[in-house]
Design an enzyme around this catalytic site. Structure first.
Site, PDB file in Angstrom:
ATOM      1  N   ASN A   7       0.861  -1.183   0.000  1.00  0.00           N
ATOM      2  CA  ASN A   7       0.000   0.000   0.000  1.00  0.00           C
ATOM      3  C   ASN A   7       0.899   1.236   0.000  1.00  0.00           C
ATOM      4  O   ASN A   7       1.455   1.605   1.031  1.00  0.00           O
ATOM      5  CB  ASN A   7      -0.892  -0.048   1.250  1.00  0.00           C
ATOM      6  CG  ASN A   7      -1.823   1.151   1.330  1.00  0.00           C
ATOM      7  OD1 ASN A   7      -1.758   2.069   0.512  1.00  0.00           O
ATOM      8  ND2 ASN A   7      -2.692   1.140   2.314  1.00  0.00           N
ATOM      9  N   LYS A  14       3.351   0.799   3.007  1.00  0.00           N
ATOM     10  CA  LYS A  14       3.027  -0.245   3.985  1.00  0.00           C
ATOM     11  C   LYS A  14       3.060  -1.585   3.281  1.00  0.00           C
ATOM     12  O   LYS A  14       2.654  -1.685   2.121  1.00  0.00           O
ATOM     13  CB  LYS A  14       1.628  -0.032   4.552  1.00  0.00           C
ATOM     14  CG  LYS A  14       1.505   1.175   5.426  1.00  0.00           C
ATOM     15  CD  LYS A  14       0.123   1.197   6.069  1.00  0.00           C
ATOM     16  CE  LYS A  14      -0.115   2.543   6.712  1.00  0.00           C
ATOM     17  NZ  LYS A  14      -1.473   2.934   6.802  1.00  0.00           N
ATOM     18  N   ARG A  74      -2.847  -1.941  -3.177  1.00  0.00           N
ATOM     19  CA  ARG A  74      -4.008  -1.078  -2.980  1.00  0.00           C
ATOM     20  C   ARG A  74      -3.842   0.119  -3.913  1.00  0.00           C
ATOM     21  O   ARG A  74      -2.816   0.800  -3.888  1.00  0.00           O
ATOM     22  CB  ARG A  74      -4.067  -0.593  -1.539  1.00  0.00           C
ATOM     23  CG  ARG A  74      -5.177   0.397  -1.354  1.00  0.00           C
ATOM     24  CD  ARG A  74      -5.197   0.980   0.032  1.00  0.00           C
ATOM     25  NE  ARG A  74      -6.264   1.960   0.104  1.00  0.00           N
ATOM     26  CZ  ARG A  74      -6.118   3.169   0.640  1.00  0.00           C
ATOM     27  NH1 ARG A  74      -4.964   3.530   1.151  1.00  0.00           N
ATOM     28  NH2 ARG A  74      -7.127   4.001   0.673  1.00  0.00           N
ATOM     29  N   HIS A 163     -12.840   3.861   0.266  1.00  0.00           N
ATOM     30  CA  HIS A 163     -12.808   2.852   1.349  1.00  0.00           C
ATOM     31  C   HIS A 163     -13.509   1.567   0.912  1.00  0.00           C
ATOM     32  O   HIS A 163     -13.993   0.800   1.748  1.00  0.00           O
ATOM     33  CB  HIS A 163     -13.536   3.327   2.627  1.00  0.00           C
ATOM     34  CG  HIS A 163     -12.891   4.467   3.347  1.00  0.00           C
ATOM     35  ND1 HIS A 163     -13.624   5.474   3.933  1.00  0.00           N
ATOM     36  CD2 HIS A 163     -11.603   4.765   3.600  1.00  0.00           C
ATOM     37  CE1 HIS A 163     -12.813   6.347   4.514  1.00  0.00           C
ATOM     38  NE2 HIS A 163     -11.576   5.932   4.309  1.00  0.00           N
ATOM     39  N   ARG A 224     -11.646  16.879   7.390  1.00  0.00           N
ATOM     40  CA  ARG A 224     -12.527  17.217   6.260  1.00  0.00           C
ATOM     41  C   ARG A 224     -13.949  17.380   6.783  1.00  0.00           C
ATOM     42  O   ARG A 224     -14.397  16.575   7.597  1.00  0.00           O
ATOM     43  CB  ARG A 224     -12.513  16.099   5.214  1.00  0.00           C
ATOM     44  CG  ARG A 224     -11.204  15.993   4.468  1.00  0.00           C
ATOM     45  CD  ARG A 224     -11.207  14.756   3.577  1.00  0.00           C
ATOM     46  NE  ARG A 224     -10.130  13.879   3.964  1.00  0.00           N
ATOM     47  CZ  ARG A 224     -10.127  12.556   3.757  1.00  0.00           C
ATOM     48  NH1 ARG A 224     -11.142  11.965   3.167  1.00  0.00           N
ATOM     49  NH2 ARG A 224      -9.093  11.840   4.132  1.00  0.00           N
ATOM     50  N   ILE A 315     -12.182   4.822  14.880  1.00  0.00           N
ATOM     51  CA  ILE A 315     -13.245   5.291  15.779  1.00  0.00           C
ATOM     52  C   ILE A 315     -14.332   4.218  15.916  1.00  0.00           C
ATOM     53  O   ILE A 315     -14.757   3.872  17.019  1.00  0.00           O
ATOM     54  CB  ILE A 315     -13.865   6.615  15.249  1.00  0.00           C
ATOM     55  CG1 ILE A 315     -12.793   7.703  15.173  1.00  0.00           C
ATOM     56  CG2 ILE A 315     -15.028   7.054  16.127  1.00  0.00           C
ATOM     57  CD1 ILE A 315     -13.241   9.002  14.518  1.00  0.00           C
TER      58      ILE A 315
HETATM   59  P1  ADP Z   1      -6.942   6.074   9.216  1.00  0.00           P
HETATM   60  O1  ADP Z   1      -8.211   6.535   8.568  1.00  0.00           O
HETATM   61  O2  ADP Z   1      -5.820   7.055   9.107  1.00  0.00           O
HETATM   62  O3  ADP Z   1      -6.568   4.637   8.903  1.00  0.00           O
HETATM   63  P2  ADP Z   1      -7.764   5.020  11.794  1.00  0.00           P
HETATM   64  O4  ADP Z   1      -8.739   4.068  11.187  1.00  0.00           O
HETATM   65  O5  ADP Z   1      -6.604   4.480  12.526  1.00  0.00           O
HETATM   66  O6  ADP Z   1      -7.263   6.118  10.768  1.00  0.00           O
HETATM   67  O7  ADP Z   1      -8.609   5.959  12.799  1.00  0.00           O
HETATM   68  C1  ADP Z   1      -8.054   7.042  13.452  1.00  0.00           C
HETATM   69  C2  ADP Z   1      -9.114   7.617  14.384  1.00  0.00           C
HETATM   70  O8  ADP Z   1      -9.497   6.608  15.331  1.00  0.00           O
HETATM   71  C3  ADP Z   1      -8.625   8.816  15.173  1.00  0.00           C
HETATM   72  O9  ADP Z   1      -9.611   9.833  15.190  1.00  0.00           O
HETATM   73  C4  ADP Z   1      -8.491   8.242  16.576  1.00  0.00           C
HETATM   74  O10 ADP Z   1      -8.708   9.209  17.560  1.00  0.00           O
HETATM   75  C5  ADP Z   1      -9.596   7.229  16.590  1.00  0.00           C
HETATM   76  N1  ADP Z   1      -9.421   6.295  17.714  1.00  0.00           N
HETATM   77  C6  ADP Z   1      -8.447   5.395  17.905  1.00  0.00           C
HETATM   78  N2  ADP Z   1      -8.597   4.770  19.103  1.00  0.00           N
HETATM   79  C7  ADP Z   1      -9.704   5.321  19.680  1.00  0.00           C
HETATM   80  C8  ADP Z   1     -10.398   5.128  20.911  1.00  0.00           C
HETATM   81  N3  ADP Z   1      -9.984   4.248  21.803  1.00  0.00           N
HETATM   82  N4  ADP Z   1     -11.502   5.866  21.146  1.00  0.00           N
HETATM   83  C9  ADP Z   1     -11.933   6.769  20.242  1.00  0.00           C
HETATM   84  N5  ADP Z   1     -11.325   7.017  19.072  1.00  0.00           N
HETATM   85  C10 ADP Z   1     -10.233   6.296  18.793  1.00  0.00           C
END
Ligand code: ADP
Length: 360
Positions: A7, A14, A74, A163, A224, A315
């Site tokens: 990726n 990655k 990807r 996604h 965003r 999240i």
């Molecule tokens: P990306 O889209 O860059 O792959 P991720 O899927 O890792 O990102 O998501 C990042 C988001 O997940 C950030 O907003 C982070 O705060 C949130 N996040 C990670 N762990 C927690 C948690 N325990 N509680 C709430 N939000 C979380």
């Protein structure tokens, strides 16, 4: 069979190595992820890695290269051409290059990664898995925007959705968890990470999704803002004398949770500040949740029912309170049959499986 998944982003690469085996009858059984890592700061000063060629060379030196039988990449944008993963041949490379116009930050690094793999993993078949492919089944009434039709013809301006690999993975997993065939289910998948999107998956096929021509549309995200009256863009450009790159920066990097709260783009920080009474962090969180609710309602309506809402992404997977809050608040509107599930996404695994299927 060893399958490498790559990726490539603009400054990172990655990788993950899978051992995929087949269990009869024809079910692909992931054995395990054998190795994974990230080469960061590609092209940065003192990074020791000047471009994607060097990054892939570093990766090839770390892995048992001679045993790898396929490489899955990807690729963010496949335009309208790719509705599923494909084995990479010359014409595929050309099409990815053409789609770079639609994803100027994302497709060129993928192309570089593919070319570098050709050099450092010679003779190993490569497969491209597109973020846009899953959503290609959307009907025209969901993907055509209300602007003169000639712009669709001329520039291919339409809703693409992103996604896709993640939405497809969790929709499949949901069907497995619910022990019901995907072809009989009405599911909403919510990928909530830094970028956020939701998809209405009707009998296994997406019929609408929140992200659009670019990943700017739809839900509130880390930086965003999602849905926006387009007049705001021209208004701001005029009032603040902004160039296109400046307004782009505001819309992509300074909006969303960060822009509203003034605190952070990271949901964990927003939650901490909110609990301490920070009003704008609280407002950002409420807008985030409200937008998700609104789309659940809309997608429930267009599918004529709803079996499950699936949460994934940083999240979605780590904030169970969000699922509980939504299932409680929407119980009256949806009825008690709709299930709310948390399913960790695994895009790399799906890319490995697609690669395995295409090369064997
Ligand atoms: P990306 O889209 O860059 O792959 P991720 O899927 O890792 O990102 O998501 C990042 C988001 O997940 C950030 O907003 C982070 O705060 C949130 N996040 C990670 N762990 C927690 C948690 N325990 N509680 C709430 N939000 C979380």
């Amino acid at each position: 069979m060893l399958i490498l998944v790559v990726n490539c982003g603009s400054s990172s690469c990655k990788y993950q190595l899978f051992d995929i085996e087949v269990r009869p009858p024809k079910e692909v059984e992931p054995q395990k992820s054998l190795a994974k890592g990230t080469i960061e700061r590609i092209g940065g000063r003192n990074s020791g890695c000047k471009d994607h060629y060097q990054a892939i060379k570093l990766i090839s030196n770390k892995l048992p290269s001679s045993k790898i039988k396929g490489i899955g990449h990807r690729v963010v944008h496949g335009g309208e051409k790719f509705k599923a993963a494909v084995v990479i041949k010359k014409d595929v490379l050309k099409s990815i290059e053409r789609a770079s116009e639609l994803a100027p930050l994302h497709n060129p690094p993928s192309l570089a990664g593919i070319k570098a793999c050709k050099k450092y993993f010679p003779g190993i078949p490569q497969v491209a898995c597109f973020d846009t492919a899953f959503h290609q089944s959307m009907p025209a009434h969901a993907y055509i925007y209300g602007i003169p039709f000639r712009f669709y013809r001329k520039y291919k301006i339409r809703r693409y959705g992103f996604h896709g690999t993640s939405h497809r993975f969790v929709a499949n997993e949901a069907s497995r968890k619910l022990k019901r065939p995907l072809g009989k289910l009405k599911i909403i998948t919510a990928h909530l990470g830094n970028g956020c999107s939701m998809t209405a998956v009707l009998r296994g096929k997406p019929i609408d999704t929140t992200m659009g021509f670019t990943p700017l549309e739809g839900l509130l995200m880390g930086t965003r803002g999602g849905d926006l009256d387009p007049a705001i863009v021209t208004f701001l450009m005029e009032k603040e004398k902004l160039t296109t790159s400046e307004i782009n920066e505001i819309l992509n990097k300074k909006s969303g949770l960060l822009g509203i709260s003034g605190v952070s783009n990271d949901m964990r920080d927003i939650l901490v500040k909110m609990k301490k009474g920070n009003a704008r962090a609280g407002l950002a969180f409420r807008i985030f949740v409200y937008r998700i609710k609104k789309y659940i309602g809309a997608y429930h309506a267009i599918m004529g029912g709803l079996d499950a809402v699936v949460f994934t992404g940083g999240i979605g997977e780590n904030l169970p309170g969000l699922k509980q809050m939504l299932s409680r608040d929407l119980r009256g509107a949806l009825g008690s049959k709709t299930k709310f599930l948390i399913i960790p996404t695994n895009e790399e695994l799906l890319i490995a499986e697609d690669t395995y299927r295409l090369i064997t």
